[in-house]
Write an enzyme that holds these catalytic residues in place. Structure first.
Site, PDB file in Angstrom:
ATOM      1  CD  GLN A   1      -2.806  -1.071  -0.070  1.00 28.02           C
ATOM      2  OE1 GLN A   1      -3.384  -0.059  -0.443  1.00 28.02           O
ATOM      3  NE2 GLN A   1      -2.848  -2.189  -0.774  1.00 28.02           N
TER       4      GLN A   1
ATOM      5  CG  HIS B   1      -0.944   2.352  -4.214  1.00 28.31           C
ATOM      6  ND1 HIS B   1      -1.370   2.315  -5.519  1.00 28.31           N
ATOM      7  CD2 HIS B   1      -1.295   1.160  -3.667  1.00 28.31           C
ATOM      8  CE1 HIS B   1      -1.954   1.149  -5.753  1.00 28.31           C
ATOM      9  NE2 HIS B   1      -1.920   0.433  -4.658  1.00 28.31           N
TER      10      HIS B   1
ATOM     11  CD  GLU C   1      -8.504   1.716  -0.625  1.00 31.67           C
ATOM     12  OE1 GLU C   1      -8.663   1.639  -1.847  1.00 31.67           O
ATOM     13  OE2 GLU C   1      -7.493   2.258  -0.103  1.00 31.67           O
ATOM     14  CG  HIS C   2      -7.457  -2.350   0.964  1.00 28.87           C
ATOM     15  ND1 HIS C   2      -6.757  -1.210   0.622  1.00 28.87           N
ATOM     16  CD2 HIS C   2      -8.030  -2.810  -0.177  1.00 28.87           C
ATOM     17  CE1 HIS C   2      -6.904  -0.992  -0.679  1.00 28.87           C
ATOM     18  NE2 HIS C   2      -7.672  -1.942  -1.176  1.00 28.87           N
TER      19      HIS C   2
ATOM     20  CG  ASP D   1      -4.782  -4.034  -4.743  1.00 27.57           C
ATOM     21  OD1 ASP D   1      -5.833  -3.518  -4.319  1.00 27.57           O
ATOM     22  OD2 ASP D   1      -3.658  -3.792  -4.249  1.00 27.57           O
TER      23      ASP D   1
ATOM     24  CG  HIS E   1     -50.817  16.546  -2.442  1.00 26.60           C
ATOM     25  ND1 HIS E   1     -50.394  17.724  -3.001  1.00 26.60           N
ATOM     26  CD2 HIS E   1     -49.740  15.708  -2.453  1.00 26.60           C
ATOM     27  CE1 HIS E   1     -49.119  17.611  -3.339  1.00 26.60           C
ATOM     28  NE2 HIS E   1     -48.700  16.398  -3.014  1.00 26.60           N
TER      29      HIS E   1
END
Length: 457
Positions: free
Chosen positions: A275, A278, A343-344, A380, A441
């Site tokens: 990770q 990245h 996220e993970h 991934d 209505h």
């Protein structure tokens, strides 16, 4: 060196969404200019930001096929891996599609309600191609749209100089070569062909999001826009929401690992660095009740960093945003993970009743990876799961990209005249209209009621 801290030492900011600068003014200008000047603006921004400004933007299907054939011949392992990834992702997405049922049910006698799941007509996909051209993102963004039944998928990705124009570009001495054939990263083009994308355009950045949102002479307007990108792309997606749908506002990637001494420190360190490489602002976190294991992981991170080609990025990420948290027990680690909503989320734990309890406890994450062998990098690339996932705590309220993004769940009503259900609804609607002061209505409801009573007379 990665920091090691106790639970009580974790800063409150760790659990908050992360903001890395304000690009809204720049992006607002880009969106407005593309909306007004369309293709002309796209050419202007290509000259300003890209290596190429092609004479036209659409890359032909024959060009995409050539790229795929070239990959198959020169890099068969990559070609097979992409096909495998596409096959798994499509099968998984089709199974997701099956879970969205169309139905009609008679709630009361003569009162039928239902729902239909209708795919959008056109999906826009953005695939970045900066330092790391994300070829896998083609698979992840396109397959759920295919499984949903979207009629047309349009992909935008930053332009590159066409091989036929390389000599001219070099001779021109221009930072951005203008006037050549439309072209993009060849692996992204190959992946687009393998996945069956209808149309591909060599346009990148916030201007690509604007083109997909508003439409230009060359690029058709999309109903939804999905895909990752830098902060300018993320800001553009945020601003066009409402004009079209978007998947999410994705920030820097992150992983949170819960582990004990049953885990291999080499594997855990490798997952954290996967990770970290990245982006310098990516965040890798380990929570463990075992301090000795924590120190082993920290040492292993340093060993692997020394051999990592992406060390410069990964090391900055680890040193600035990485952390190992020593917890009282695994339950406390799970509590921290849920509060962080990563996220993970990896559970690097043996298959025990305790692990099963943790699985049932945690509920804020983009994707959950269970057990030592379920590497996050599988998700991934090639395990069927979608890797487009919520970041910066947004997993508290949303999941990752799925078939759902490309479907509109709409409802239907069918009432049978004079039936018990239709009469009861008309009576209730009349009273509720009166209570809200909405006379029309109430009148519209009672007209039906009177008609039904006359029909029963």
């Amino acid at each position: 060196m990665i920091r090691i801290q106790k639970t009580q030492e974790v800063e409150p900011e760790f659990f908050e969404g992360r903001n890395f600068g304000d690009s809204i003014d720049v992006v607002k200008t880009v969106l407005q200019t593309v909306r007004e000047k369309k293709d002309e603006a796209l050419h202007t921004y290509s000259r300003q930001f890209d290596a190429a400004n092609p004479a036209s933007f659409e890359i032909s299907q024959s060009e995409l096929k050539t790229a795929a054939d070239f990959m198959k011949e020169t890099n068969p392992d990559l070609y097979k891996s992409l096909c495998y990834s596409f096959d798994l992702a499509l099968r998984f997405a089709k199974k997701q599609r099956e879970s969205f049922d169309d139905f009609e049910i008679e709630l009361e006698e003569g009162l039928f309600t239902g729902q239909k799941n209708i795919p959008v007509d056109r999906a826009g996909v953005y695939v970045p191609a900066g330092r790391f051209p994300l070829v896998s993102s083609v698979v992840m963004t396109v397959t759920p749209a295919l499984a949903a039944g979207v009629k047309e998928i349009v992909l935008c990705t930053p332009p590159r100089v066409h091989p036929d124009d390389l000599e001219k570009a070099k001779a021109s001495g221009q930072k951005c070569y203008t006037g050549g054939k439309p072209y993009a990263d060849k692996n992204i083009m190959a992946a687009a062909y393998i996945c069956g994308v209808n149309r591909v355009f060599a346009v990148g950045g916030a201007q690509a999001i604007a083109a997909l949102a508003f439409g230009t002479q060359s690029i058709p307007r999309a109903d939804v826009i999905v895909g990752p990108g830098n902060k300018f792309v993320a800001e553009a997606k945020k601003l066009v929401y409402g004009t079209c749908g978007i998947d999410m506002i994705a920030g820097p990637t992150e992983v949170f690992i819960i582990a004990d001494k049953s885990a291999d420190p080499k594997w855990v360190a490798a997952d954290m660095l996967a990770q970290a490489e990245h982006d310098v602002v990516a965040q890798s976190t380990l929570a463990t009740p075992d301090e000795a294991f924590a120190k082993q992981v920290a040492q292993e991170i340093e060993v692997q960093l020394a051999q990592l080609p992406t060390r410069q990025t990964a090391e900055q990420s680890i040193n600035t945003y990485g952390r190992i948290i020593i917890t009282k027990d695994l339950d406390e680690a799970a509590f921290l993970a849920d509060k962080r909503a990563p996220e993970h989320l990896e559970l690097a734990l043996d298959d025990t009743k305790e692990r099963e309890r943790i699985i049932q406890t945690v509920h804020n994450y983009g994707s959950l990876f269970i057990g030592h062998d379920s590497a996050e990098v599988f998700g991934d690339y090639a395990a069927g799961l979608n890797h487009t996932l919520p970041t910066s705590g947004s997993a508290r309220f949303t999941g990752g990209l799925s078939v759902r993004m490309f479907l509109k769940t709409v409802t239907t009503l069918r009432a049978k005249s004079g039936s018990k259900g239709a009469v009861a609804s008309a009576v209730a609607a009349g009273h509720l209209g009166d209570a809200e002061g909405l006379a029309a209505h109430a009148y519209a409801a009672r007209l039906r009621l009177n008609s039904q009573e006359e029909g029963n007379a």
